[in-house]
Design a protein around this motif. Structure first.
Motif, short mmCIF file in Angstrom:
data_model
loop_
_atom_site.label_atom_id
_atom_site.label_comp_id
_atom_site.label_asym_id
_atom_site.label_seq_id
_atom_site.Cartn_x
_atom_site.Cartn_y
_atom_site.Cartn_z
N LEU A 53 1.20 -1.48 -0.13
CA LEU A 53 -0.21 -0.27 -0.45
C LEU A 53 0.93 1.11 -0.08
N VAL A 54 0.52 2.21 -0.76
CA VAL A 54 1.12 3.62 -1.04
C VAL A 54 0.29 4.55 -0.95
N GLY A 55 0.67 5.54 -0.06
CA GLY A 55 -0.05 6.52 0.77
C GLY A 55 0.59 7.55 0.19
N LEU A 56 -0.76 8.02 -1.05
CA LEU A 56 0.40 10.02 -0.61
C LEU A 56 -0.95 11.39 0.24
N SER A 57 0.36 11.40 0.41
CA SER A 57 -0.56 13.31 1.82
C SER A 57 -0.63 14.21 0.68
N GLY A 58 -1.75 15.43 1.52
CA GLY A 58 -1.74 16.81 0.86
C GLY A 58 -0.52 17.11 0.39
N THR A 59 0.82 17.36 1.13
CA THR A 59 2.12 18.08 0.96
C THR A 59 2.85 16.95 0.23
N GLY A 60 2.02 16.45 -0.05
CA GLY A 60 2.65 15.15 -1.49
C GLY A 60 4.06 14.31 -0.72
N GLU A 61 3.68 14.09 0.77
CA GLU A 61 4.50 12.60 1.09
C GLU A 61 4.04 11.76 1.34
N ILE A 62 5.38 10.36 0.82
CA ILE A 62 5.16 9.36 0.28
C ILE A 62 4.89 8.41 1.34
N TRP A 63 4.14 7.47 1.42
CA TRP A 63 4.68 6.39 2.63
C TRP A 63 4.05 5.37 2.39
N ILE A 64 5.20 4.09 2.53
CA ILE A 64 4.60 3.23 2.15
C ILE A 64 4.81 1.73 3.42
N VAL A 65 3.43 1.60 3.05
CA VAL A 65 2.93 0.05 4.24
C VAL A 65 3.21 -1.32 3.87
N GLU A 66 4.18 -2.00 4.47
CA GLU A 66 4.56 -3.22 4.58
C GLU A 66 3.27 -4.09 5.74
N ILE A 67 2.18 -5.04 4.20
CA ILE A 67 1.62 -5.96 5.79
C ILE A 67 2.19 -7.09 5.99
N LYS A 68 2.36 -7.82 7.09
CA LYS A 68 2.82 -8.82 7.51
C LYS A 68 1.51 -9.57 8.45
N SER A 69 1.05 -10.84 8.29
CA SER A 69 0.37 -11.14 8.29
C SER A 69 0.40 -12.07 9.84
#
Length: 156
Positions: A53-69
């Motif tokens: 999952l990749v998230g993009l904030s209103g200020t252009g910051e990029i977050w990556i989420v690595e999911i571990k089950s």
């Protein structure tokens, strides 16, 4: 406006994700929606890896989420350090059945279920270089536009 609805019944299922991983992703998507982050699931990165999952904030910051089950899922994964090259903040996301102490302290941590996600630990910031940021923003935008078009074609 989020790219993927957190209430979607088909969050890009390709058969690789376990039911628990899909549950965690749904909770993270709802958290991102509440945080007003746009998101794209299963985004292929320049390295060829796919970010959960990749998230993009209103200020252009990029977050990556690595999911571990599961614990085993985390221990078997050696690719996650590569994701730092493609984001400003790197997070792990899991469910309450996986011990939080397992995850590296230099990454953020999200605990989620199918209804919501909770930011247990903030991720430290490591700002992308301008060229890397531009490449990621273009990759994000193309993927989001392609998925919107696919949804329109499927609906009509």
């Amino acid at each position: 406006m989020p790219i993927i609805s957190p209430h979607s019944d088909n969050p890009l299922i390709d058969g690789r994700q376990s039911d628990r991983a899909l549950m965690v992703r749904r909770g993270v998507q709802r958290l991102f929606f509440d945080l007003r982050l746009s998101m794209v699931a299963e985004l292929t990165l320049a390295s060829g890896r796919r970010a959960d999952l990749v998230g993009l904030s209103g200020t252009g910051e990029i977050w990556i989420v690595e999911i571990k089950s599961s614990v085993e899922d985390f221990r078997a994964d050696t690719k996650w350090p590569d994701y730092r090259l493609h984001c400003d903040r790197l997070f792990f996301a899991t469910h309450a059945g996986v011990p939080a102490h397992l995850f590296p302290e230099d990454c953020g941590l999200i605990i989620a279920d199918e209804w919501s996600g909770h930011l247990l630990r903030e991720a430290p910031e490591h700002r992308l270089a301008a060229a890397s940021r531009k490449a990621m923003l273009l990759r994000f935008a193309r993927a989001a536009a392609d998925r919107l078009l696919q949804a329109e074609l499927s609906a009509g």
